[in-house]
Structure formats: structure tokens, C-alpha cells
Write a protein that holds these residues in place. Sequence first.
Motif, PDB file in Angstrom:
ATOM      1  N   PRO A   7       0.807  -1.091  -0.095  1.00  0.00           N
ATOM      2  CA  PRO A   7       0.119   0.001   0.043  1.00  0.00           C
ATOM      3  C   PRO A   7       1.065   1.053   0.023  1.00  0.00           C
ATOM      4  CG  PRO A   7      -0.944  -1.475   1.399  1.00  0.00           C
ATOM      5  CD  PRO A   7       0.306  -1.987   1.116  1.00  0.00           C
ATOM      6  N   ALA A   8       1.955   1.166   0.927  1.00  0.00           N
ATOM      7  CA  ALA A   8       2.963   2.443   0.910  1.00  0.00           C
ATOM      8  C   ALA A   8       3.498   2.557  -0.783  1.00  0.00           C
ATOM      9  CB  ALA A   8       3.887   2.206   1.872  1.00  0.00           C
ATOM     10  N   ILE A   9       4.041   1.690  -1.092  1.00  0.00           N
ATOM     11  CA  ILE A   9       4.629   1.714  -2.313  1.00  0.00           C
ATOM     12  C   ILE A   9       3.633   2.117  -3.564  1.00  0.00           C
ATOM     13  CG2 ILE A   9       5.724   0.225  -4.343  1.00  0.00           C
ATOM     14  CD1 ILE A   9       7.118  -1.012  -2.027  1.00  0.00           C
ATOM     15  N   THR A  10       2.424   1.782  -3.470  1.00  0.00           N
ATOM     16  CA  THR A  10       1.400   1.943  -4.445  1.00  0.00           C
ATOM     17  C   THR A  10       1.003   3.571  -4.152  1.00  0.00           C
ATOM     18  OG1 THR A  10       0.505  -0.211  -4.344  1.00  0.00           O
ATOM     19  CG2 THR A  10      -1.283   1.369  -5.513  1.00  0.00           C
ATOM     20  N   ALA A  11       0.661   3.796  -3.127  1.00  0.00           N
ATOM     21  CA  ALA A  11       0.553   5.329  -2.900  1.00  0.00           C
ATOM     22  C   ALA A  11       1.490   6.085  -3.481  1.00  0.00           C
ATOM     23  CB  ALA A  11       0.167   5.509  -1.395  1.00  0.00           C
ATOM     24  N   GLY A  12       2.965   6.027  -3.122  1.00  0.00           N
ATOM     25  CA  GLY A  12       4.010   6.764  -3.687  1.00  0.00           C
ATOM     26  C   GLY A  12       3.922   6.635  -5.313  1.00  0.00           C
ATOM     27  N   PHE A  13       3.732   5.582  -5.857  1.00  0.00           N
ATOM     28  CA  PHE A  13       3.719   5.583  -7.157  1.00  0.00           C
ATOM     29  C   PHE A  13       2.598   6.422  -7.842  1.00  0.00           C
ATOM     30  CE2 PHE A  13       2.207   3.474 -11.111  1.00  0.00           C
ATOM     31  CZ  PHE A  13       3.258   3.753 -11.922  1.00  0.00           C
ATOM     32  N   VAL A  14       1.292   6.203  -7.287  1.00  0.00           N
ATOM     33  CA  VAL A  14       0.219   6.900  -7.780  1.00  0.00           C
ATOM     34  C   VAL A  14       0.368   8.395  -7.516  1.00  0.00           C
ATOM     35  CG1 VAL A  14      -2.369   7.591  -7.107  1.00  0.00           C
ATOM     36  CG2 VAL A  14      -1.420   5.000  -7.483  1.00  0.00           C
ATOM     37  N   ALA A  15       0.804   9.108  -6.388  1.00  0.00           N
ATOM     38  CA  ALA A  15       1.260  10.125  -6.064  1.00  0.00           C
ATOM     39  C   ALA A  15       2.112  10.680  -7.096  1.00  0.00           C
ATOM     40  CB  ALA A  15       1.779  10.643  -4.771  1.00  0.00           C
ATOM     41  N   VAL A  16       3.209  10.310  -7.635  1.00  0.00           N
ATOM     42  CA  VAL A  16       3.968  10.723  -8.447  1.00  0.00           C
ATOM     43  C   VAL A  16       3.649  10.621 -10.028  1.00  0.00           C
ATOM     44  CG1 VAL A  16       6.441  10.107  -9.579  1.00  0.00           C
ATOM     45  CG2 VAL A  16       6.317   9.860  -7.342  1.00  0.00           C
ATOM     46  N   LEU A  17       2.729   9.354 -10.087  1.00  0.00           N
ATOM     47  CA  LEU A  17       2.344   9.312 -11.276  1.00  0.00           C
ATOM     48  C   LEU A  17       1.289  10.391 -11.797  1.00  0.00           C
ATOM     49  CD1 LEU A  17       1.671   7.546 -14.116  1.00  0.00           C
ATOM     50  CD2 LEU A  17      -0.254   6.402 -12.719  1.00  0.00           C
ATOM     51  N   VAL A  67       8.838  12.902  -0.284  1.00  0.00           N
ATOM     52  CA  VAL A  67       8.505  14.356  -0.815  1.00  0.00           C
ATOM     53  C   VAL A  67       8.239  14.189  -2.384  1.00  0.00           C
ATOM     54  CG1 VAL A  67       9.398  16.747  -1.193  1.00  0.00           C
ATOM     55  CG2 VAL A  67       9.486  15.418   0.883  1.00  0.00           C
ATOM     56  N   VAL A  68       7.234  14.740  -2.902  1.00  0.00           N
ATOM     57  CA  VAL A  68       7.148  14.735  -4.457  1.00  0.00           C
ATOM     58  C   VAL A  68       7.144  16.155  -4.900  1.00  0.00           C
ATOM     59  CG1 VAL A  68       5.458  14.208  -6.390  1.00  0.00           C
ATOM     60  CG2 VAL A  68       5.602  12.444  -4.548  1.00  0.00           C
ATOM     61  N   THR A  69       8.179  16.396  -5.923  1.00  0.00           N
ATOM     62  CA  THR A  69       8.236  17.595  -6.390  1.00  0.00           C
ATOM     63  C   THR A  69       7.994  17.367  -7.947  1.00  0.00           C
ATOM     64  OG1 THR A  69      10.614  17.522  -6.817  1.00  0.00           O
ATOM     65  CG2 THR A  69       9.934  18.527  -5.015  1.00  0.00           C
ATOM     66  N   PRO A 164     -10.342   1.791  -4.642  1.00  0.00           N
ATOM     67  CA  PRO A 164     -11.083   3.079  -3.967  1.00  0.00           C
ATOM     68  C   PRO A 164     -10.412   3.907  -3.067  1.00  0.00           C
ATOM     69  CG  PRO A 164     -11.956   1.091  -3.011  1.00  0.00           C
ATOM     70  CD  PRO A 164     -11.119   0.647  -4.063  1.00  0.00           C
ATOM     71  N   ARG A 165      -9.442   3.133  -2.387  1.00  0.00           N
ATOM     72  CA  ARG A 165      -8.509   3.965  -1.442  1.00  0.00           C
ATOM     73  C   ARG A 165      -7.624   4.750  -2.032  1.00  0.00           C
ATOM     74  NH1 ARG A 165      -4.427   0.608   2.465  1.00  0.00           N
ATOM     75  NH2 ARG A 165      -4.156   2.356   3.971  1.00  0.00           N
ATOM     76  N   TYR A 166      -7.206   4.779  -3.257  1.00  0.00           N
ATOM     77  CA  TYR A 166      -6.063   5.499  -3.897  1.00  0.00           C
ATOM     78  C   TYR A 166      -7.094   6.551  -4.882  1.00  0.00           C
ATOM     79  CZ  TYR A 166      -2.870   2.676  -1.702  1.00  0.00           C
ATOM     80  OH  TYR A 166      -2.351   1.785  -0.856  1.00  0.00           O
ATOM     81  N   SER A 167      -8.308   6.243  -5.234  1.00  0.00           N
ATOM     82  CA  SER A 167      -9.128   6.786  -6.068  1.00  0.00           C
ATOM     83  C   SER A 167      -9.219   8.446  -5.890  1.00  0.00           C
ATOM     84  CB  SER A 167     -10.419   6.450  -6.500  1.00  0.00           C
ATOM     85  OG  SER A 167     -11.391   6.349  -5.280  1.00  0.00           O
ATOM     86  N   LEU A 168      -9.168   8.892  -4.553  1.00  0.00           N
ATOM     87  CA  LEU A 168      -9.195  10.109  -4.136  1.00  0.00           C
ATOM     88  C   LEU A 168      -8.023  10.762  -4.458  1.00  0.00           C
ATOM     89  CD1 LEU A 168     -10.708  12.542  -2.693  1.00  0.00           C
ATOM     90  CD2 LEU A 168      -9.885  11.687  -0.478  1.00  0.00           C
ATOM     91  N   VAL A 169      -6.729  10.147  -4.351  1.00  0.00           N
ATOM     92  CA  VAL A 169      -5.540  10.637  -4.788  1.00  0.00           C
ATOM     93  C   VAL A 169      -5.748  11.000  -6.396  1.00  0.00           C
ATOM     94  CG1 VAL A 169      -3.071   9.984  -4.916  1.00  0.00           C
ATOM     95  CG2 VAL A 169      -4.258   9.454  -2.900  1.00  0.00           C
ATOM     96  N   LEU A 170      -6.254  10.180  -6.805  1.00  0.00           N
ATOM     97  CA  LEU A 170      -6.103  10.297  -8.391  1.00  0.00           C
ATOM     98  C   LEU A 170      -6.977  11.622  -8.641  1.00  0.00           C
ATOM     99  CD1 LEU A 170      -5.766   9.187 -11.359  1.00  0.00           C
ATOM    100  CD2 LEU A 170      -7.712   7.805 -11.086  1.00  0.00           C
ATOM    101  N   LEU A 171      -8.234  11.706  -8.200  1.00  0.00           N
ATOM    102  CA  LEU A 171      -9.165  12.633  -8.385  1.00  0.00           C
ATOM    103  C   LEU A 171      -8.441  14.001  -8.182  1.00  0.00           C
ATOM    104  CD1 LEU A 171     -12.007  13.661  -9.067  1.00  0.00           C
ATOM    105  CD2 LEU A 171     -12.605  13.312  -6.825  1.00  0.00           C
ATOM    106  N   LEU A 172      -8.026  14.155  -6.692  1.00  0.00           N
ATOM    107  CA  LEU A 172      -7.117  15.224  -6.247  1.00  0.00           C
ATOM    108  C   LEU A 172      -6.108  15.693  -7.187  1.00  0.00           C
ATOM    109  CD1 LEU A 172      -7.229  14.957  -2.778  1.00  0.00           C
ATOM    110  CD2 LEU A 172      -8.756  16.363  -3.872  1.00  0.00           C
ATOM    111  N   GLY A 173      -5.585  14.848  -7.773  1.00  0.00           N
ATOM    112  CA  GLY A 173      -4.126  14.991  -8.679  1.00  0.00           C
ATOM    113  C   GLY A 173      -4.654  15.790  -9.891  1.00  0.00           C
ATOM    114  N   VAL A 174      -5.749  15.196 -10.561  1.00  0.00           N
ATOM    115  CA  VAL A 174      -6.244  15.573 -11.707  1.00  0.00           C
ATOM    116  C   VAL A 174      -7.126  16.886 -11.787  1.00  0.00           C
ATOM    117  CG1 VAL A 174      -5.599  13.491 -13.043  1.00  0.00           C
ATOM    118  CG2 VAL A 174      -8.097  13.874 -12.070  1.00  0.00           C
TER     119      VAL A 174
END
Length: 175
Positions: A7-17, A67-69, A164-174
Motif C-alpha cells: 500500500p505504501a509503495i502503491t500510494a507513492g507510485f500513484v502520487a508521483v504518476l 516528498v514529491v516535487t 477505491p482507497r487511491y481514487s481520491l488521490v487520483l481525483l485530487l491529482g487531476v
Amino acid sequence: HKDLSIPAITAGFVAVLISYSGPLAIFFQAAQSAEISSAMMTSWVWAISIGAAISGIFLSLWLKVPVVTAWSAPGTALLVTLFPGLSLNEAVGAYLTAAIIIFVIGVTGSFDRIIQMIPPGIASAMMAGILFQFGIGIFTSLESVPALAIGMIIAYLLFKRLTPRYSLVLLLGVG
């Protein structure tokens, strides 16, 4: 403690992507409206990508937190509307000036005080105003490139269904 769980790696990957690919699509629109050459666009993407990678790695190691820049989606979106009347030199100067101001705000620790001075409604309205045309652009992209637009919508819905846990990250990211 290092969290190397799935989950931590997936969250990091999704955030960067998301932090990278969303603004990248907007960047291509900005570059197109500025009539930038392919060579310049390649150089620009390369510089931003390497800069984001180096700063993200350095800050993550230094601060001991992820940290994601990356580039700014609202800033890049604003360029799309400004570029026909803005020279490339002016855009670069504005980006450098903004970077210096942001650095000074970050180093002095005054970020929280400044943000608290902006009413949340105003901040939301500013973001909405910048990104509104991209929301409307979904409908025009359905007409011009329906396969891509529909594919992105399906990918989002599938991602939302499977994780679904990461869909909010996707929504906020775009946005």
C-alpha cells in the motif's frame, strides 16, 4: 521506520504518476499555444523531469519523509491562456521569480501564515477559474479524440473500483 509495504509503495507510485502526468498533458497544451518547437519542448520536459527527480530524492532523504516535487498544474494551466500574448522569455522569468519567492516563503516558515490570510473560498475560486477551461475541455475532447477521452474515463472508473482507497488521490491529482 521504513514502510516498504505494497500500500505504501502503491500510494507513492500513484502520487508521483498523478503529480507528473496530469500537468504534463496541460504542459503540452501550453507549449502548443506558445508554438514552441519540438526540440524546445523536449528540452523543457527533460529539465523539469530531472529537476523534479533530483529535488524529490534529495528532499525525501534529507527530511526522512516522502516528498514529491513536480510541476504546478494550475501554473501550467495558466500558461495555456497567457502564452499567445506572452513570450517564452517572460514565462521563464515569471517561473524563476515565482521559484525564488516560493523558496523564500518556505525557508522563512511563513507559508502557514500566508495561507491562513487567504479565505478558503477565494483560494478555491482561483483554482476553479484557472482549471475551468480544462473541465469544459473534456466535452470538446470527447468530440475530437473520443477514444482517448473515453479511455481516461474508463481508466479512472476502473481504478476507483479496484483500489477505491487511491481514487481520491487520483481525483485530487487531476483536479
